[in-house]
Design a protein around this motif. Structure first.
Motif, PDB file in Angstrom:
ATOM      1  N   UNK A   1      25.009  52.627 -59.377  1.00 23.65           N
ATOM      2  CA  UNK A   1      23.813  52.549 -60.217  1.00 23.65           C
ATOM      3  C   UNK A   1      23.699  51.184 -60.886  1.00 23.65           C
ATOM      4  N   UNK A   2      24.801  50.689 -61.479  1.00 24.86           N
ATOM      5  CA  UNK A   2      24.722  49.424 -62.209  1.00 24.86           C
ATOM      6  C   UNK A   2      24.610  48.232 -61.255  1.00 24.86           C
ATOM      7  N   UNK A   3      25.272  48.297 -60.112  1.00 25.02           N
ATOM      8  CA  UNK A   3      25.162  47.201 -59.146  1.00 25.02           C
ATOM      9  C   UNK A   3      23.743  47.132 -58.588  1.00 25.02           C
TER      10      UNK A   3
ATOM     11  N   UNK B   1      39.437  40.842 -61.611  1.00 27.88           N
ATOM     12  CA  UNK B   1      40.659  41.629 -61.688  1.00 27.88           C
ATOM     13  C   UNK B   1      41.061  41.844 -63.141  1.00 27.88           C
ATOM     14  N   UNK B   2      40.946  40.779 -63.946  1.00 33.54           N
ATOM     15  CA  UNK B   2      41.316  40.875 -65.360  1.00 33.54           C
ATOM     16  C   UNK B   2      40.390  41.820 -66.111  1.00 33.54           C
ATOM     17  N   UNK B   3      39.094  41.696 -65.846  1.00 35.86           N
ATOM     18  CA  UNK B   3      38.144  42.580 -66.527  1.00 35.86           C
ATOM     19  C   UNK B   3      38.359  44.031 -66.116  1.00 35.86           C
ATOM     20  N   UNK B   4      38.748  44.250 -64.887  1.00 33.63           N
ATOM     21  CA  UNK B   4      38.985  45.605 -64.410  1.00 33.63           C
ATOM     22  C   UNK B   4      40.141  46.295 -65.100  1.00 33.63           C
TER      23      UNK B   4
ATOM     24  N   UNK C   1      33.931  43.845 -64.638  1.00 42.37           N
ATOM     25  CA  UNK C   1      34.191  42.827 -63.629  1.00 42.37           C
ATOM     26  C   UNK C   1      33.246  42.919 -62.454  1.00 42.37           C
ATOM     27  N   UNK C   2      32.870  44.127 -62.058  1.00 34.65           N
ATOM     28  CA  UNK C   2      31.969  44.302 -60.921  1.00 34.65           C
ATOM     29  C   UNK C   2      30.575  43.761 -61.227  1.00 34.65           C
ATOM     30  N   UNK C   3      30.064  44.075 -62.408  1.00 37.44           N
ATOM     31  CA  UNK C   3      28.738  43.583 -62.791  1.00 37.44           C
ATOM     32  C   UNK C   3      28.740  42.067 -62.925  1.00 37.44           C
ATOM     33  N   UNK C   4      29.831  41.503 -63.475  1.00 34.79           N
ATOM     34  CA  UNK C   4      29.920  40.046 -63.598  1.00 34.79           C
ATOM     35  C   UNK C   4      29.883  39.382 -62.227  1.00 34.79           C
ATOM     36  N   UNK C   5      30.623  39.934 -61.268  1.00 34.46           N
ATOM     37  CA  UNK C   5      30.628  39.367 -59.923  1.00 34.46           C
ATOM     38  C   UNK C   5      29.260  39.495 -59.262  1.00 34.46           C
TER      39      UNK C   5
ATOM     40  N   UNK D   1      29.987  37.962 -50.067  1.00 31.63           N
ATOM     41  CA  UNK D   1      31.328  38.381 -49.640  1.00 31.63           C
ATOM     42  C   UNK D   1      32.352  38.184 -50.757  1.00 31.63           C
ATOM     43  N   UNK D   2      32.239  37.048 -51.465  1.00 27.97           N
ATOM     44  CA  UNK D   2      33.150  36.811 -52.595  1.00 27.97           C
ATOM     45  C   UNK D   2      32.935  37.847 -53.685  1.00 27.97           C
ATOM     46  N   UNK D   3      31.663  38.194 -53.917  1.00 29.30           N
ATOM     47  CA  UNK D   3      31.358  39.219 -54.919  1.00 29.30           C
ATOM     48  C   UNK D   3      31.967  40.564 -54.528  1.00 29.30           C
ATOM     49  N   UNK D   4      31.898  40.904 -53.240  1.00 26.38           N
ATOM     50  CA  UNK D   4      32.482  42.169 -52.784  1.00 26.38           C
ATOM     51  C   UNK D   4      33.989  42.194 -52.997  1.00 26.38           C
ATOM     52  N   UNK D   5      34.648  41.050 -52.701  1.00 21.81           N
ATOM     53  CA  UNK D   5      36.103  40.988 -52.913  1.00 21.81           C
ATOM     54  C   UNK D   5      36.432  41.081 -54.403  1.00 21.81           C
TER      55      UNK D   5
END
Length: 418
Positions: A243-245, A337-340, A347-351, A363-367
């Motif tokens: 939902x947020x992504x 990783x740190x935010x997670x 961290x996911x929303x930031x990426x 691709x970098x965002x997915x990783x």
């Protein structure tokens, strides 16, 4: 005179009639104020509010004096004061209806429900809730509604991690989820109560819910039902992530939905299997001798475990932020990783935001999202062992391993096929 001018007075009249009807139907004895009196009181309140505030205050004094005299006349037959208080509330709601009719109607409905629920509320207060539960409820209200508003909501300390309000909010979440789980067990039984609590708590904080479920597993409910609750909490994380992504970057969502959905389906299936095994185990056990229902043995409010777990999460986040700062700009993945360590969605929303701006590739965002989910999973595993012990921790690790492998494999396929 148009309808808009007379509407507040009609609303006030309806509020008075609603409260008055309830009072007349719930009493066989003569009342100091019936439905007509209630309607007139509400109407008088609206008329007073149409003049000015001083008129409302003068009306309050007059109504209070009238109700006091009425109580003196009828107190021998009915010593209760509920009707007098309801009549005073009718006057105030009528005054409120002149400026905020929708709010006045909502409050009138709530008041009527309270009046109608007399027997249920009395039974809950006298027969169901215990002195310990009432004492713990007061403690929770102090933690949530007295201490939290007084704390400063600004980052302090290294890397701005130590925000007093947000750190204490995590304490409130941990204790609050524990309360929800306790009430759920009391109302729905150990299996269904903890499952619903886990799903609801997962949308707030899956880590906190995992810790609360681990603590619940040490009680008399066994470990399978809390384990199912912890697993569905992680499943709620997957749902909320999509939902947020989707709000931040549709392109990232287009590439991410398949791995997240596949892992979520497997996770909910595992949770359902654990839930069914818990229900089957309960059916095989002999029924308890007492008839008090499903009552957890643990206290509903536990501040010390919440403080310890909050400290662990805060230290983990501080270490993660330090690592991201040391490794420099290439640390988009390290930062996620740190935010997670504190929250998978942060961290996911930031990426995803960086990918939407073109600062990093999809691709970098997915990783980076995978890194955030991975670190958050590590935190939940640690919390499962520390809060629930070895048996609960191993069960959580076994239950979450399959969905994690499915997510990693599906994400690898998505990234490689681009």
């Amino acid at each position: 005179m148009d309808l808009q001018q007379i509407e507040p007075f009609l609303v006030a009249l309806a509020i008075g009639l609603l409260l008055g009807f309830e009072r007349e139907r719930s009493h066989s004895r003569k009342l100091p104020a019936g439905s007509r009196s209630f309607a007139l009181l509400s109407l008088v309140g609206a008329v007073a509010a149409s003049f000015n505030l001083w008129s409302v205050i003068a009306g309050m004094v007059c109504v209070a004096a009238f109700l006091a005299l009425a109580y003196l006349r009828t107190s021998q037959q009915d010593p209760g004061t509920t009707t007098e208080i309801a009549a005073f509330a009718a006057y105030l709601l009528g005054a409120l209806a002149y400026t905020k009719p929708a709010l006045a109607v909502a409050l009138a409905v709530i008041a009527t429900v309270l009046l109608l629920s007399k027997s249920r509320i009395h039974r809950f207060a006298r027969e169901i809730i215990s002195e310990i539960e009432l004492e713990d409820a007061i403690k929770f209200f102090v933690v949530a509604f007295v201490i939290l508003p007084l704390l400063p909501d600004r980052p302090i300390g290294p890397y701005g991690v130590l925000n007093p309000a947000k750190v204490w909010l995590l304490v409130v979440l941990l204790t609050g989820i524990g309360w929800i789980g306790y009430i759920g067990v009391r109302a729905l039984g150990p299996q269904r109560g903890l499952l619903v609590t886990g799903l609801a708590g997962g949308f707030v904080s899956a880590s906190a819910t995992t810790a609360s479920m681990g603590r619940a597993s040490r009680g008399a409910v066994g470990y399978r039902a809390p384990l199912a609750g912890a697993l569905v909490a992680s499943g709620a994380t997957f749902v909320q992530l999509l939902l947020v992504i989707g709000v931040v970057d549709v392109e990232v969502l287009r590439r991410l939905w398949l791995p997240v959905t596949a892992a979520g389906v497997v996770l909910f299936a595992v949770a359902f299997f654990v839930y069914r095994s818990a229900a089957a185990e309960q059916r095989r056990e002999p029924a308890p001798d007492d008839t008090t229902g499903s009552t957890p043995t643990a206290r509903p409010f536990a501040l010390r475990p919440a403080l310890i777990l909050t400290a662990v999460l805060t230290v983990a986040l501080l270490i993660g932020r330090w690592g991201a700062a040391v490794f420099g700009p290439q640390g988009a993945i390290i930062a996620a990783f740190a935010a997670g360590l504190a929250d998978a969605h942060a961290g996911s929303v930031a990426a995803a935001s960086l990918a939407a701006k073109g600062d990093i590739t999809v691709d970098t965002a997915l990783i980076a999202i995978a890194a955030a989910l991975g670190s958050n999973l590590l935190v939940k595993i640690v919390l499962a062992f520390t809060a629930g012990g070895r048996r609960f921790g191993l069960g959580f690790l076994a239950g979450i391993a399959g969905p994690a492998i499915v997510f990693g494999a599906a994400l690898a396929v998505v990234v490689n096929t681009g």
